[in-house]
Scaffold this motif. Structure first.
Motif, PDB file in Angstrom:
ATOM      1  N   ARG A 207       0.840  -1.202   0.000  1.00  0.00           N
ATOM      2  CA  ARG A 207       0.000   0.000   0.000  1.00  0.00           C
ATOM      3  C   ARG A 207       0.875   1.253   0.000  1.00  0.00           C
ATOM      4  N   THR A 210       2.583   1.906   3.482  1.00  0.00           N
ATOM      5  CA  THR A 210       1.748   2.149   4.662  1.00  0.00           C
ATOM      6  C   THR A 210       1.376   0.892   5.445  1.00  0.00           C
ATOM      7  N   SER A 211       1.476  -0.298   4.850  1.00  0.00           N
ATOM      8  CA  SER A 211       0.946  -1.499   5.506  1.00  0.00           C
ATOM      9  C   SER A 211       2.014  -2.348   6.188  1.00  0.00           C
ATOM     10  N   GLU A 244      -4.642  -3.433   3.377  1.00  0.00           N
ATOM     11  CA  GLU A 244      -4.951  -2.133   3.977  1.00  0.00           C
ATOM     12  C   GLU A 244      -5.562  -2.292   5.369  1.00  0.00           C
ATOM     13  N   ARG A 248      -0.963  -2.608  10.174  1.00  0.00           N
ATOM     14  CA  ARG A 248      -0.873  -1.527  11.159  1.00  0.00           C
ATOM     15  C   ARG A 248       0.525  -1.565  11.770  1.00  0.00           C
TER      16      ARG A 248
END
Length: 306
Positions: A207, A210-211, A244, A248
């Motif tokens: 992503r 981001t992931s 997504e 985290r």
């Protein structure tokens, strides 16, 4: 191997022409010794009889959305100490790599609930939670779907699938202090060429940073490249809802999507593995073993969860 007892109730069933079968399964190791969790959401080949009566496609055409044999390519992971959740239902029936209610209102015989997301790009492209088309942009259904039956697929299969995947990730994080989800997919051999004219063998998606922690993604790409594959990152596949939703990194849960070029291991017209299958599977086994060890060394964790 089937559903681990600690993950909850027995998975729902679907009824195929051959009889009932689990909608999904968790392939569990004898003892989890790896912080990796694997997911194969698009390789299901168990077509519900009711669905086949609804589609206007022939048997070969309706299978064009499958991530061909990805579940079989990665079936070794429990032997390496990692669990894997595998969808047995087909992607053309229900896509768990979408938000729960990405639905096209034109597909159904009545209004959708107000919480449905009918404006997403994926819905516009015909590839919502209940897809309208298969990969060749062929319409799946000849008539509008019963809205209640369609929503029932989400309530009875989609949500249990994600509850189970969440439990796997949470269990792994509790045992190791972190978890790394690898979402396993395949792509057609006609995938867009990269600069230089070559088509990628593997696409690693995070992503766009981001992931998952960047060092984990770099390690995965490097390890796959060492196997002789042409590896690119994020283009054209950066990861879907699963990557997504579960990625985290700031909370210790990382998610990476891996897309394999189907031409490496399967005949895409005949929908059967070819002679490259065993070699690709052996390479993936090497990748998982070495990458898992590198991740644990990087994080300074013990080799097993006691």
């Amino acid at each position: 191997m089937g559903m681990g007892r600690e993950l909850g109730t027995t998975p729902p069933t679907i009824v195929t022409a051959a009889g009932p079968c689990p909608a999904f399964e968790v392939l569990e190791p004898m003892r989890q010794t790896s912080p990796l969790v694997f997911c194969s959401p698009h390789s299901g080949r168990a077509y519900p009889a009711s669905f086949l009566s609804q589609t206007c496609l022939d048997d070969a055409s309706v299978r064009r959305s499958e991530d061909l044999f990805v579940d079989r390519l990665f079936e070794f992971v429990p032997a390496l100490g990692a669990p894997m959740i595998v969808a047995r239902f087909p992607r053309a029936y229900l896509d768990v790599n979408r938000e729960p209610y990405e639905l096209d209102p034109q597909m159904f015989d009545g209004p959708l609930p107000p919480y449905a997301n009918s404006a997403s790009v994926r819905v516009a492209g015909g590839l919502g939670t209940i897809p309208r088309i298969v990969a060749e942009k062929q319409e799946i259904y000849a008539a509008p779907l019963d809205r209640t039956e369609a929503l029932s697929r989400i309530e009875t299969i989609y949500h249990p699938f994600h509850r189970t995947l969440s439990a796997l990730v949470e269990r792994t994080q509790a045992a190791f202090g972190f978890a790394l989800l690898i979402d396993c997919h395949s792509m057609p051999s006609t995938v867009r060429a990269v600069p230089g004219g070559r088509r990628p063998d593997v696409i690693v998606g995070d992503r766009f940073g981001t992931s998952a922690a960047g060092r984990f993604v770099a390690m995965a790409a490097a390890r796959l490249s060492v196997l002789g594959w042409n590896v690119v990152r994020n283009k054209p596949y950066a990861g879907g809802f699963i990557t997504e939703r579960y990625g985290r990194p700031h909370r210790g849960v990382h998610a990476i999507q891996i897309e394999l070029n189907r031409g490496l291991y399967a005949d895409e017209e005949r929908l059967v593995p070819h002679r490259g299958f065993d070699m690709v599977q052996a390479s993936l086994r090497d990748f998982v073993a070495l990458f898992g060890a590198e991740i644990e060394a990087e994080m300074g964790r013990p080799a097993a969860a006691e």
